[in-house]
Scaffold this active site. Structure first.
Site, PDB file in Angstrom:
ATOM      1  N   ASN A 103      78.549  49.436  26.219  1.00 46.87           N
ATOM      2  CA  ASN A 103      77.758  48.986  27.196  1.00 46.87           C
ATOM      3  C   ASN A 103      77.864  49.683  28.377  1.00 46.87           C
ATOM      4  O   ASN A 103      78.387  50.717  28.461  1.00 46.87           O
ATOM      5  CB  ASN A 103      78.043  47.298  27.241  1.00 46.87           C
ATOM      6  CG  ASN A 103      76.752  46.577  27.991  1.00 46.87           C
ATOM      7  OD1 ASN A 103      76.264  46.907  29.074  1.00 46.87           O
ATOM      8  ND2 ASN A 103      76.224  45.952  26.880  1.00 46.87           N
ATOM      9  N   ARG A 104      77.546  49.194  29.765  1.00 46.97           N
ATOM     10  CA  ARG A 104      77.266  50.053  30.775  1.00 46.97           C
ATOM     11  C   ARG A 104      78.405  50.052  31.741  1.00 46.97           C
ATOM     12  O   ARG A 104      79.277  49.120  32.065  1.00 46.97           O
ATOM     13  CB  ARG A 104      76.138  49.295  31.544  1.00 46.97           C
ATOM     14  CG  ARG A 104      74.817  49.604  30.844  1.00 46.97           C
ATOM     15  CD  ARG A 104      73.524  48.732  31.481  1.00 46.97           C
ATOM     16  NE  ARG A 104      72.586  49.109  30.517  1.00 46.97           N
ATOM     17  CZ  ARG A 104      72.064  48.255  29.406  1.00 46.97           C
ATOM     18  NH1 ARG A 104      73.016  47.491  28.887  1.00 46.97           N
ATOM     19  NH2 ARG A 104      70.985  48.629  28.603  1.00 46.97           N
ATOM     20  N   HIS A 129      77.175  52.815  26.507  1.00 49.30           N
ATOM     21  CA  HIS A 129      77.654  53.157  25.264  1.00 49.30           C
ATOM     22  C   HIS A 129      78.341  54.729  25.143  1.00 49.30           C
ATOM     23  O   HIS A 129      78.128  55.295  23.953  1.00 49.30           O
ATOM     24  CB  HIS A 129      76.718  52.919  24.270  1.00 49.30           C
ATOM     25  CG  HIS A 129      76.013  51.798  23.951  1.00 49.30           C
ATOM     26  ND1 HIS A 129      76.886  50.805  24.303  1.00 49.30           N
ATOM     27  CD2 HIS A 129      74.879  51.196  23.676  1.00 49.30           C
ATOM     28  CE1 HIS A 129      76.219  49.349  24.076  1.00 49.30           C
ATOM     29  NE2 HIS A 129      74.911  49.793  23.718  1.00 49.30           N
ATOM     30  N   HIS A 204      77.954  48.020  16.459  1.00 52.32           N
ATOM     31  CA  HIS A 204      76.687  47.735  17.113  1.00 52.32           C
ATOM     32  C   HIS A 204      75.626  47.549  15.938  1.00 52.32           C
ATOM     33  O   HIS A 204      74.334  47.626  16.146  1.00 52.32           O
ATOM     34  CB  HIS A 204      76.428  48.868  17.911  1.00 52.32           C
ATOM     35  CG  HIS A 204      75.272  48.664  19.059  1.00 52.32           C
ATOM     36  ND1 HIS A 204      73.998  48.033  18.894  1.00 52.32           N
ATOM     37  CD2 HIS A 204      75.151  48.779  20.329  1.00 52.32           C
ATOM     38  CE1 HIS A 204      73.146  47.986  19.911  1.00 52.32           C
ATOM     39  NE2 HIS A 204      74.081  48.359  20.975  1.00 52.32           N
ATOM     40  N   ASP A 274      70.074  39.946  26.754  1.00 52.22           N
ATOM     41  CA  ASP A 274      70.904  41.417  26.713  1.00 52.22           C
ATOM     42  C   ASP A 274      72.062  40.811  27.594  1.00 52.22           C
ATOM     43  O   ASP A 274      72.042  41.676  28.760  1.00 52.22           O
ATOM     44  CB  ASP A 274      70.069  42.449  27.441  1.00 52.22           C
ATOM     45  CG  ASP A 274      70.738  43.955  26.950  1.00 52.22           C
ATOM     46  OD1 ASP A 274      71.899  43.760  26.548  1.00 52.22           O
ATOM     47  OD2 ASP A 274      69.821  44.872  27.009  1.00 52.22           O
ATOM     48  N   GLN A 311      78.355  40.659  23.492  1.00 58.30           N
ATOM     49  CA  GLN A 311      77.117  40.789  23.960  1.00 58.30           C
ATOM     50  C   GLN A 311      76.015  40.573  23.132  1.00 58.30           C
ATOM     51  O   GLN A 311      76.135  40.858  21.983  1.00 58.30           O
ATOM     52  CB  GLN A 311      76.885  42.521  24.305  1.00 58.30           C
ATOM     53  CG  GLN A 311      75.540  42.999  24.782  1.00 58.30           C
ATOM     54  CD  GLN A 311      75.424  42.898  26.392  1.00 58.30           C
ATOM     55  OE1 GLN A 311      76.612  42.629  27.249  1.00 58.30           O
ATOM     56  NE2 GLN A 311      74.639  43.030  27.053  1.00 58.30           N
ATOM     57  N   GLU A 339      77.831  42.019  19.861  1.00 54.09           N
ATOM     58  CA  GLU A 339      78.759  43.073  20.175  1.00 54.09           C
ATOM     59  C   GLU A 339      79.916  42.571  20.705  1.00 54.09           C
ATOM     60  O   GLU A 339      79.860  42.096  22.067  1.00 54.09           O
ATOM     61  CB  GLU A 339      78.178  44.351  21.078  1.00 54.09           C
ATOM     62  CG  GLU A 339      76.781  44.912  20.383  1.00 54.09           C
ATOM     63  CD  GLU A 339      75.951  45.391  21.595  1.00 54.09           C
ATOM     64  OE1 GLU A 339      76.480  46.378  22.321  1.00 54.09           O
ATOM     65  OE2 GLU A 339      74.790  44.838  21.768  1.00 54.09           O
TER      66      GLU A 339
HETATM   67  C1  GLA Z   1      73.272  47.156  24.029  1.00 53.17           C
HETATM   68  C2  GLA Z   1      72.539  46.958  25.276  1.00 53.17           C
HETATM   69  C3  GLA Z   1      71.265  47.085  25.376  1.00 53.17           C
HETATM   70  C4  GLA Z   1      70.623  48.252  24.768  1.00 53.17           C
HETATM   71  C5  GLA Z   1      71.261  48.425  23.123  1.00 53.17           C
HETATM   72  C6  GLA Z   1      70.800  49.584  22.534  1.00 53.17           C
HETATM   73  O1  GLA Z   1      72.869  46.016  23.512  1.00 53.17           O
HETATM   74  O2  GLA Z   1      73.274  45.993  26.114  1.00 53.17           O
HETATM   75  O3  GLA Z   1      70.788  47.023  26.623  1.00 53.17           O
HETATM   76  O4  GLA Z   1      70.993  49.397  25.299  1.00 53.17           O
HETATM   77  O5  GLA Z   1      72.691  48.361  23.326  1.00 53.17           O
HETATM   78  O6  GLA Z   1      69.688  49.909  22.583  1.00 53.17           O
END
Ligand code: GLA
Length: 375
Positions: A103-104, A129, A204, A274, A311, A339
């Site tokens: 994730n971010r 990721h 994932h 999300d 997630q 996830e």
């Molecule tokens: C994760 C992220 C999403 C997206 C997917 C891949 O779940 O949270 O925003 O980036 O991966 O597409």
């Protein structure tokens, strides 16, 4: 001569009498060659109930997962590609192991022990990721192949160099996949480092328990009383909010599609769910985080984990532009991900559980996917 004949006869009789016990099996084949000439192998794990999981060394990716419905009909329930080129060309992390940090990470940077580390901004202004070449895009080395009477599987190893994708420290990672006789797919994660670094490894897989079509009719239960809301770039605001009375309340279970198109601004940011859900933990042990039922087939997926969050992503960014297995075009919301993870952006959020691994410590987490059916 007569003695020999008697021995042979006895051997034949004995061999007929010993019933052959069915055994789970694992088969290794080639899945193709990478542009640099490296071989990618596929391992097909199969238990005696016929459940099959395929894993390739590229991205330590789960490429297929075939499980029965309530009448015993088998269906592949994960999205992916039939060929290696599919994974190289268009792959939104289908079934991959994601790392070094799933994730971010906001703005592609974090400060650890007074030092600021700069990462790729590969998702708008943020890091996603693991960066441009995350663990999903490397060819993992095969470690051990496990063949027991009650489970089959393999370990995959990857050494991520100090500074790779901007992360500090040499990280030695081992992921173990095990398919058991009682229809569990176990994913064990282990890592050690020589410098402090954030580590957040996840699987994932995009699931569709019907084997295709929309996921809106799947029924989801999440053991999460709280979630972490995000800003418009999907970075957590830092708040941990109760799900009660919101579209994020899956405590009692509901159809994924029930409230997904409500005008809650949180749903508008990512075009659906999300979000990171905060698991209702009472200990560090494995806990049941999510249960998904697909009512038509009766297939049920349970996700158990030792991690603090999960997630829930509803495949909002799939738009029909990717053609996957069996020439199927993957449209919006035709797969969902669960996830298991540390919370997104935790290296920048002091009130989130820490995902920092330090030298001398072992990163050890486990996620177990259980497959069963509704009677
Ligand atoms: C994760 C992220 C999403 C997206 C997917 C891949 O779940 O949270 O925003 O980036 O991966 O597409």
């Amino acid at each position: 001569m007569r003695t020999y004949l008697v021995i042979i006869a006895l051997a034949v009789i004995a061999s007929c009498q010993i019933p052959e016990l069915p055994m789970p099996m694992i088969e290794r084949t080639s899945f193709g060659t990478l542009p640099d000439g490296e071989e990618v192998d596929r391992f097909q794990l199969r238990n005696t109930a016929g459940v099959e999981a395929s894993i390739i060394t590229y991205g330590a990716t789960l490429t297929a997962l075939t499980v029965p419905d309530r009448d015993g009909f088998m269906e592949d329930i994960v999205l992916g590609h039939d060929t290696l080129s599919g994974y190289l060309e268009a792959n939104p992390y289908f079934g991959s192991i994601v790392g070094r940090y799933a994730n971010r990470i906001a703005g592609g940077s974090f400060t650890l022990d007074g030092e600021t580390h700069t990462l790729a901004r590969n998702n708008g202004p943020n890091h996603l990721h693991g960066g441009v070449r995350g663990f999903d895009k490397v060819n993992w080395e095969v470690g051990e192949v496990i063949e027991d009477t009650n489970q089959v599987g393999l370990t995959l190893n990857y050494v991520s160099a100090d500074g790779e994708e901007g992360y500090p420290g040499t990280l030695t990672v081992r992921v173990t996949y095990l398919l058991t006789e009682d229809n569990r797919l176990i994913v064990d994660y282990e890592a050690i480092t020589d410098k402090a670094t954030p580590v957040n490894l996840t699987q994932h897989a995009y699931f569709n328990l019907a084997g295709g079509g929309s996921i809106m009719g799947h029924h989801l239960t999440l053991a999460a009383s709280h979630y972490t809301p995000v800003d418009s770039t999907l970075i957590p605001t830092g708040e941990i909010l109760p799900v009660e009375g919101t579209v994020f309340d899956f405590l009692g279970g509901k159809r994924i599609g029930d409230q997904i198109d409500h005008d809650d601004p949180q749903l508008l940011y990512g075009g659906g769910y999300d979000h990171n859900f905060v698991l209702n933990r009472v200990s560090r042990d494995l806990m049941l985080a999510a249960t998904v039922l697909e009512p038509e087939s009766g297939r049920i997926l349970e996700v158990h984990t030792t991690k603090p969050g999960i997630q829930f992503y509803t495949g909002n960014f799939l738009d029909g532009s990717i053609t996957g297995k069996k020439e199927v075009r993957y449209g919006r919301r035709t797969g969902f991900c669960l996830e298991t993870q540390y919370y997104p952006d935790s290296p920048n959020q002091t009130n989130f559980p820490s995902a920092i691994l330090r030298p001398g410590k072992v990163y050890q987490t486990q996620t177990v996917f259980v497959f069963r059916t509704q009677e």
